[in-house]
Design a protein around this motif. Structure first.
Motif, PDB file in Angstrom:
ATOM      1  N   VAL A 143     -35.360   0.702 -30.342  1.00 13.01           N
ATOM      2  CA  VAL A 143     -36.401   0.795 -29.475  1.00 13.01           C
ATOM      3  C   VAL A 143     -35.648   1.275 -28.082  1.00 13.01           C
ATOM      4  O   VAL A 143     -36.046   2.519 -27.469  1.00 13.01           O
ATOM      5  N   ALA A 144     -34.533   0.830 -27.532  1.00 18.07           N
ATOM      6  CA  ALA A 144     -34.045   0.891 -26.216  1.00 18.07           C
ATOM      7  C   ALA A 144     -33.146   2.434 -26.460  1.00 18.07           C
ATOM      8  O   ALA A 144     -33.374   3.226 -25.476  1.00 18.07           O
ATOM      9  N   HIS A 145     -32.739   2.597 -27.528  1.00 21.76           N
ATOM     10  CA  HIS A 145     -31.920   3.957 -27.797  1.00 21.76           C
ATOM     11  C   HIS A 145     -32.856   4.999 -27.888  1.00 21.76           C
ATOM     12  O   HIS A 145     -32.712   6.252 -27.387  1.00 21.76           O
ATOM     13  N   CYS A 146     -34.022   4.989 -28.592  1.00 26.11           N
ATOM     14  CA  CYS A 146     -35.113   5.963 -28.904  1.00 26.11           C
ATOM     15  C   CYS A 146     -35.778   6.489 -27.728  1.00 26.11           C
ATOM     16  O   CYS A 146     -36.028   7.330 -27.232  1.00 26.11           O
ATOM     17  N   TYR A 147     -36.073   5.200 -26.670  1.00 29.01           N
ATOM     18  CA  TYR A 147     -36.584   5.339 -25.378  1.00 29.01           C
ATOM     19  C   TYR A 147     -35.621   6.365 -24.688  1.00 29.01           C
ATOM     20  O   TYR A 147     -36.145   7.304 -23.976  1.00 29.01           O
ATOM     21  N   ARG A 148     -34.316   5.807 -24.450  1.00 29.95           N
ATOM     22  CA  ARG A 148     -33.390   6.753 -23.710  1.00 29.95           C
ATOM     23  C   ARG A 148     -33.079   8.540 -24.220  1.00 29.95           C
ATOM     24  O   ARG A 148     -33.484   9.208 -23.418  1.00 29.95           O
ATOM     25  N   GLU A 149     -33.527   8.407 -25.409  1.00 24.68           N
ATOM     26  CA  GLU A 149     -33.310   9.853 -26.033  1.00 24.68           C
ATOM     27  C   GLU A 149     -34.726  10.599 -25.657  1.00 24.68           C
ATOM     28  O   GLU A 149     -34.518  11.819 -25.317  1.00 24.68           O
ATOM     29  N   LEU A 150     -35.822   9.810 -25.779  1.00 27.07           N
ATOM     30  CA  LEU A 150     -37.039  10.646 -25.656  1.00 27.07           C
ATOM     31  C   LEU A 150     -37.090  10.778 -23.985  1.00 27.07           C
ATOM     32  O   LEU A 150     -37.783  11.865 -23.648  1.00 27.07           O
ATOM     33  N   GLN A 151     -36.663   9.978 -23.267  1.00 29.99           N
ATOM     34  CA  GLN A 151     -36.539  10.271 -21.766  1.00 29.99           C
ATOM     35  C   GLN A 151     -35.767  11.260 -21.395  1.00 29.99           C
ATOM     36  O   GLN A 151     -36.092  12.289 -20.498  1.00 29.99           O
ATOM     37  N   LYS A 152     -34.384  11.502 -22.094  1.00 29.73           N
ATOM     38  CA  LYS A 152     -33.689  12.673 -21.856  1.00 29.73           C
ATOM     39  C   LYS A 152     -34.600  13.851 -22.087  1.00 29.73           C
ATOM     40  O   LYS A 152     -34.323  14.981 -21.218  1.00 29.73           O
ATOM     41  N   GLN A 153     -35.339  13.841 -23.168  1.00 33.52           N
ATOM     42  CA  GLN A 153     -35.987  15.147 -23.714  1.00 33.52           C
ATOM     43  C   GLN A 153     -37.343  15.358 -23.001  1.00 33.52           C
ATOM     44  O   GLN A 153     -37.492  16.665 -22.559  1.00 33.52           O
ATOM     45  N   TYR A 154     -37.933  14.306 -22.446  1.00 32.03           N
ATOM     46  CA  TYR A 154     -39.207  14.590 -21.620  1.00 32.03           C
ATOM     47  C   TYR A 154     -39.463  14.313 -20.098  1.00 32.03           C
ATOM     48  O   TYR A 154     -40.458  14.270 -19.402  1.00 32.03           O
ATOM     49  N   HIS A 155     -38.073  13.918 -19.657  1.00 29.48           N
ATOM     50  CA  HIS A 155     -38.279  13.585 -18.116  1.00 29.48           C
ATOM     51  C   HIS A 155     -38.965  14.827 -17.349  1.00 29.48           C
ATOM     52  O   HIS A 155     -38.261  15.586 -17.727  1.00 29.48           O
TER      53      HIS A 155
END
Length: 169
Positions: free
Chosen positions: A20-32
């Motif tokens: 969950v934490a890893h995916c969150y970081r990856e998604l935030q990198k993509q959509y910040h």
């Protein structure tokens, strides 16, 4: 798209928090939203909405109580805004005893507070295990009651932590 799909996870109560934490970081990198500062207003708004959805999903998936409520919602059983109270009189009596115990603690009770906190944590763990079993068995009403209990237990933990801060800081 539901939160589990957004994070590429199975819609189950028991999930890997590291994923969950890893995916969150990856998604935030993509959509910040900062990545979209030079784009049109519409594109910035879309990015901000996606980032908000990612944040909401993360907060829900990392919290066992919110995750259970969300799974119930996905199953068509929304308890988030309901006013229904627990009918379990034994649990209600136990709540009163726990609250009285917390209210009776003083600075001299450090060992007792620690033991009480461990007992409450065990109760939380047991409820989470019960909720997982109830969701797998699709016993939604029973799971909803267990989630109501879990909400209380988590609130009790917070109250105990606040008392510890007050007594020992």
């Amino acid at each position: 798209m539901n939160y589990f799909q957004l994070f590429s996870l199975p819609a189950e109560f028991s999930i890997d928090q590291n994923s969950v934490a890893h995916c969150y970081r990856e998604l935030q990198k993509q959509y910040h939203p900062d990545k979209f500062v030079m784009l049109s207003d519409a594109e910035r708004l879309t990015a901000m909405q996606k980032s908000t959805e990612i944040n909401d999903a993360y907060q829900t998936l990392k919290n066992s109580c919110l995750r259970a409520q969300y799974l119930l919602l996905l199953a068509g059983f929304d308890i988030a805004l309901e006013q229904k109270t627990l009918q379990d009189t034994d649990f209600l009596m136990q709540q009163m005893e726990w609250r009285e115990t917390i209210e009776s603690f003083t600075q001299d009770d450090e060992d007792e507070i620690e033991a009480f906190a461990e007992n409450i944590q065990q109760q939380v763990n047991d409820l989470e295990s019960t909720i997982e079993q109830q969701l797998v068995a699709e016993s939604l009403e029973a799971a909803a009651d267990s989630v109501r209990k879990l909400k209380f237990m988590l609130k009790l933990q917070t109250e105990l932590e606040q008392l510890e801060e007050k007594l020992f800081d």
